[in-house]
Design an enzyme around this catalytic site. Structure first.
Site, PDB file in Angstrom:
ATOM      1  N   ARG A  44     -65.601  -1.891 -38.847  1.00  0.00           N
ATOM      2  CA  ARG A  44     -64.676  -0.836 -38.423  1.00  0.00           C
ATOM      3  C   ARG A  44     -64.674   0.333 -39.411  1.00  0.00           C
ATOM      4  O   ARG A  44     -64.565   1.497 -39.008  1.00  0.00           O
ATOM      5  CB  ARG A  44     -63.265  -1.419 -38.267  1.00  0.00           C
ATOM      6  CG  ARG A  44     -62.327  -0.443 -37.575  1.00  0.00           C
ATOM      7  CD  ARG A  44     -61.032  -1.090 -37.088  1.00  0.00           C
ATOM      8  NE  ARG A  44     -60.392  -0.243 -36.095  1.00  0.00           N
ATOM      9  CZ  ARG A  44     -59.172   0.277 -36.239  1.00  0.00           C
ATOM     10  NH1 ARG A  44     -58.447   0.005 -37.291  1.00  0.00           N
ATOM     11  NH2 ARG A  44     -58.671   1.060 -35.302  1.00  0.00           N
ATOM     12  N   HIS A  48     -65.319   4.124 -38.274  1.00  0.00           N
ATOM     13  CA  HIS A  48     -64.347   5.213 -38.439  1.00  0.00           C
ATOM     14  C   HIS A  48     -64.838   6.298 -39.397  1.00  0.00           C
ATOM     15  O   HIS A  48     -64.419   7.447 -39.298  1.00  0.00           O
ATOM     16  CB  HIS A  48     -62.989   4.660 -38.880  1.00  0.00           C
ATOM     17  CG  HIS A  48     -62.183   4.124 -37.753  1.00  0.00           C
ATOM     18  ND1 HIS A  48     -60.813   4.043 -37.763  1.00  0.00           N
ATOM     19  CD2 HIS A  48     -62.552   3.642 -36.530  1.00  0.00           C
ATOM     20  CE1 HIS A  48     -60.373   3.531 -36.614  1.00  0.00           C
ATOM     21  NE2 HIS A  48     -61.430   3.268 -35.859  1.00  0.00           N
ATOM     22  N   TRP A 187     -59.769 -10.500 -29.771  1.00  0.00           N
ATOM     23  CA  TRP A 187     -60.276 -10.301 -28.407  1.00  0.00           C
ATOM     24  C   TRP A 187     -60.926 -11.579 -27.854  1.00  0.00           C
ATOM     25  O   TRP A 187     -61.086 -11.702 -26.661  1.00  0.00           O
ATOM     26  CB  TRP A 187     -61.315  -9.179 -28.398  1.00  0.00           C
ATOM     27  CG  TRP A 187     -60.742  -7.800 -28.527  1.00  0.00           C
ATOM     28  CD1 TRP A 187     -60.408  -6.969 -27.497  1.00  0.00           C
ATOM     29  CD2 TRP A 187     -60.462  -7.073 -29.729  1.00  0.00           C
ATOM     30  NE1 TRP A 187     -59.932  -5.781 -27.992  1.00  0.00           N
ATOM     31  CE2 TRP A 187     -59.948  -5.815 -29.359  1.00  0.00           C
ATOM     32  CE3 TRP A 187     -60.580  -7.366 -31.097  1.00  0.00           C
ATOM     33  CZ2 TRP A 187     -59.566  -4.843 -30.280  1.00  0.00           C
ATOM     34  CZ3 TRP A 187     -60.201  -6.406 -32.017  1.00  0.00           C
ATOM     35  CH2 TRP A 187     -59.701  -5.170 -31.610  1.00  0.00           C
TER      36      TRP A 187
HETATM   37 FE1  DDH Z   1     -61.975  -0.759 -32.364  1.00  0.00          FE
HETATM   38  N1  DDH Z   1     -59.995  -1.116 -32.675  1.00  0.00           N
HETATM   39  N2  DDH Z   1     -61.524   0.684 -31.013  1.00  0.00           N
HETATM   40  N3  DDH Z   1     -63.952  -0.324 -32.198  1.00  0.00           N
HETATM   41  N4  DDH Z   1     -62.385  -2.131 -33.811  1.00  0.00           N
HETATM   42  C1  DDH Z   1     -59.444  -2.065 -33.487  1.00  0.00           C
HETATM   43  C2  DDH Z   1     -60.130  -2.993 -34.241  1.00  0.00           C
HETATM   44  C3  DDH Z   1     -61.508  -3.029 -34.360  1.00  0.00           C
HETATM   45  C4  DDH Z   1     -60.276   1.064 -30.625  1.00  0.00           C
HETATM   46  C5  DDH Z   1     -59.081   0.644 -31.184  1.00  0.00           C
HETATM   47  C6  DDH Z   1     -58.968  -0.405 -32.088  1.00  0.00           C
HETATM   48  C7  DDH Z   1     -64.490   0.607 -31.353  1.00  0.00           C
HETATM   49  C8  DDH Z   1     -63.805   1.279 -30.335  1.00  0.00           C
HETATM   50  C9  DDH Z   1     -62.430   1.339 -30.216  1.00  0.00           C
HETATM   51  C10 DDH Z   1     -63.655  -2.489 -34.222  1.00  0.00           C
HETATM   52  C11 DDH Z   1     -64.832  -1.813 -33.946  1.00  0.00           C
HETATM   53  C12 DDH Z   1     -64.957  -0.784 -33.010  1.00  0.00           C
HETATM   54  C13 DDH Z   1     -58.019  -1.962 -33.426  1.00  0.00           C
HETATM   55  C14 DDH Z   1     -57.040  -2.841 -34.207  1.00  0.00           C
HETATM   56  C15 DDH Z   1     -57.714  -0.941 -32.561  1.00  0.00           C
HETATM   57  C16 DDH Z   1     -56.334  -0.454 -32.160  1.00  0.00           C
HETATM   58  C17 DDH Z   1     -56.872  -2.299 -35.630  1.00  0.00           C
HETATM   59  C18 DDH Z   1     -55.937  -3.135 -36.459  1.00  0.00           C
HETATM   60  O1  DDH Z   1     -54.770  -3.266 -36.079  1.00  0.00           O
HETATM   61  O2  DDH Z   1     -56.381  -3.674 -37.496  1.00  0.00           O
HETATM   62  C19 DDH Z   1     -60.365   2.000 -29.525  1.00  0.00           C
HETATM   63  C20 DDH Z   1     -59.193   2.667 -28.852  1.00  0.00           C
HETATM   64  C21 DDH Z   1     -61.700   2.148 -29.254  1.00  0.00           C
HETATM   65  C22 DDH Z   1     -62.315   2.939 -28.153  1.00  0.00           C
HETATM   66  O3  DDH Z   1     -63.548   2.924 -27.996  1.00  0.00           O
HETATM   67  C23 DDH Z   1     -61.642   3.566 -27.229  1.00  0.00           C
HETATM   68  C24 DDH Z   1     -65.885   0.806 -31.668  1.00  0.00           C
HETATM   69  C25 DDH Z   1     -66.781   1.816 -30.952  1.00  0.00           C
HETATM   70  C26 DDH Z   1     -66.179  -0.059 -32.707  1.00  0.00           C
HETATM   71  C27 DDH Z   1     -67.484  -0.241 -33.441  1.00  0.00           C
HETATM   72  O4  DDH Z   1     -67.517  -0.792 -34.495  1.00  0.00           O
HETATM   73  C28 DDH Z   1     -68.730   0.273 -32.900  1.00  0.00           C
HETATM   74  C29 DDH Z   1     -63.573  -3.679 -35.047  1.00  0.00           C
HETATM   75  C30 DDH Z   1     -64.760  -4.423 -35.664  1.00  0.00           C
HETATM   76  C31 DDH Z   1     -62.228  -4.018 -35.134  1.00  0.00           C
HETATM   77  C32 DDH Z   1     -61.610  -5.210 -35.872  1.00  0.00           C
HETATM   78  C33 DDH Z   1     -61.148  -4.793 -37.241  1.00  0.00           C
HETATM   79  C34 DDH Z   1     -60.493  -5.902 -38.016  1.00  0.00           C
HETATM   80  O5  DDH Z   1     -59.859  -5.586 -39.044  1.00  0.00           O
HETATM   81  O6  DDH Z   1     -60.598  -7.075 -37.656  1.00  0.00           O
END
Ligand code: DDH
Length: 287
Positions: A44, A48, A187
């Site tokens: 993540r 970001h 998930w």
């Molecule tokens: Fe995500 N993400 N994401 N995400 N994401 C969260 C957690 C993780 C959205 C929202 C959230 C991608 C796309 C989207 C990962 C990878 C990727 C969380 C929770 C939210 C909210 C955060 C928390 O509370 O800790 C949304 C909205 C989108 C969207 O596409 C609309 C993408 C593209 C990726 C990627 O990596 C390519 C991962 C991994 C996590 C888990 C993190 C953790 O600490 O565990």
């Protein structure tokens, strides 16, 4: 006697593999975090750091690592990513020649591979920039929104519908935290293993609104232990998106291949490489 001139240290592929190996080693050593791995939060962080890219202005992207600074570190979407940045600090100390922006993206590539995902070819070339290069808030997706918002955000980075759906499969990893995003839960049942489960569950489970005081999210009818965000469910509500959910649920190999290509593209957004794409390194995974 003549003194042999030594030029500046130019790291080779082997040097970057050492950085990879150190991150992989720490992932195993520090297994008391969350579901047993820092891998998901590293994935993540890399996302970001990169997903702030705007193709019109060329601003944002992984070049810069500006999330080190406020205001970007304080943007709501980045809540909790300090855990990932702090995890990588001893790696930076051990290999001070690597830039933060290269380190964070290399860590994303490493985490995907170490958690059983596809190979993520990677190349160096990112420079760190100062806080003047911080991007404005609002460039990353808002989980409470629908497909229109998802398209606005990802088209701005230069992705198409197929690539958007592939990228979102990263939600096979990790979980949401109430003290970070406000959402809660994983998930799927194996949040530290990279799989195509996210798509399978989207299609096979019945998702109902969770009854709670938190932000609107969905829970699986069968076990009530899993979750989907409104933006996750938008991927099956939207016909264009859903055809790719179907493809990835059916065929894990296709998902792995397409995810790799698009995650590589994500990590390279806005980076002025002097190297060629064919010079990317393929790191050796551990064990
Ligand atoms: Fe995500 N993400 N994401 N995400 N994401 C969260 C957690 C993780 C959205 C929202 C959230 C991608 C796309 C989207 C990962 C990878 C990727 C969380 C929770 C939210 C909210 C955060 C928390 O509370 O800790 C949304 C909205 C989108 C969207 O596409 C609309 C993408 C593209 C990726 C990627 O990596 C390519 C991962 C991994 C996590 C888990 C993190 C953790 O600490 O565990």
């Amino acid at each position: 006697a003549s003194v042999k001139a030594t030029g500046p240290f130019v790291p080779t592929k082997e040097d970057y593999q050492k950085v990879y190996n150190e991150i992989a080693r720490l992932l195993v050593e520090k297994d008391e975090y969350d579901d047993g791995s820092y891998g998901p939060v590293l994935v993540r962080l890399a996302w970001h750091a990169s997903g702030t890219y705007d193709k019109e202005t060329g601003t944002g992207g992984s070049n810069g690592a500006t999330m080190r600074f406020a205001p970007e570190s304080d943007h709501g979407a980045n809540a909790g990513l300090k855990h990932a940045r702090d995890f990588l600090e001893p790696v930076k100390e051990k290999f001070p020649w690597i830039t933060y922006s290269d380190l964070w993206t290399l860590a994303g590539s490493c985490a995907i591979q170490e958690l059983g995902g596809p190979v993520i070819p990677w190349r160096p070339g990112r420079a760190d920039r100062d806080l003047a290069a911080c991007t404005p808030d609002g460039r990353l997706p808002d989980a409470s929104k629908d497909q229109r918002h998802i398209r606005d955000i990802f088209y701005r980075m230069g992705f198409d519908d197929r690539e958007i759906v592939a990228l979102c499969g990263a939600h096979a990893l990790g979980r949401a935290h109430t003290d970070r995003s406000g959402f809660d839960g994983p998930w799927d049942f194996s949040p530290t293993v990279f799989t195509n489960e996210f798509y399978k569950l989207l299609l096979d489970e019945k998702w109902e609104k969770r009854k709670w005081n938190g932000p609107q999210q969905f829970t699986d009818k069968t076990t009530k232990t899993l979750m989907m965000l409104p933006t996750d469910l938008a991927l099956v509500k939207d016909k264009e998106f859903k055809q790719h959910v179907d493809r990835y649920a059916k065929d894990s190999d296709v998902f792995f291949k397409e995810f790799s290509d698009v995650y590589v593209k994500l990590l390279e957004l806005g980076v002025p490489f002097t190297s060629k794409a064919e010079d990317r390194f393929v790191f050796k995974s551990s064990a």
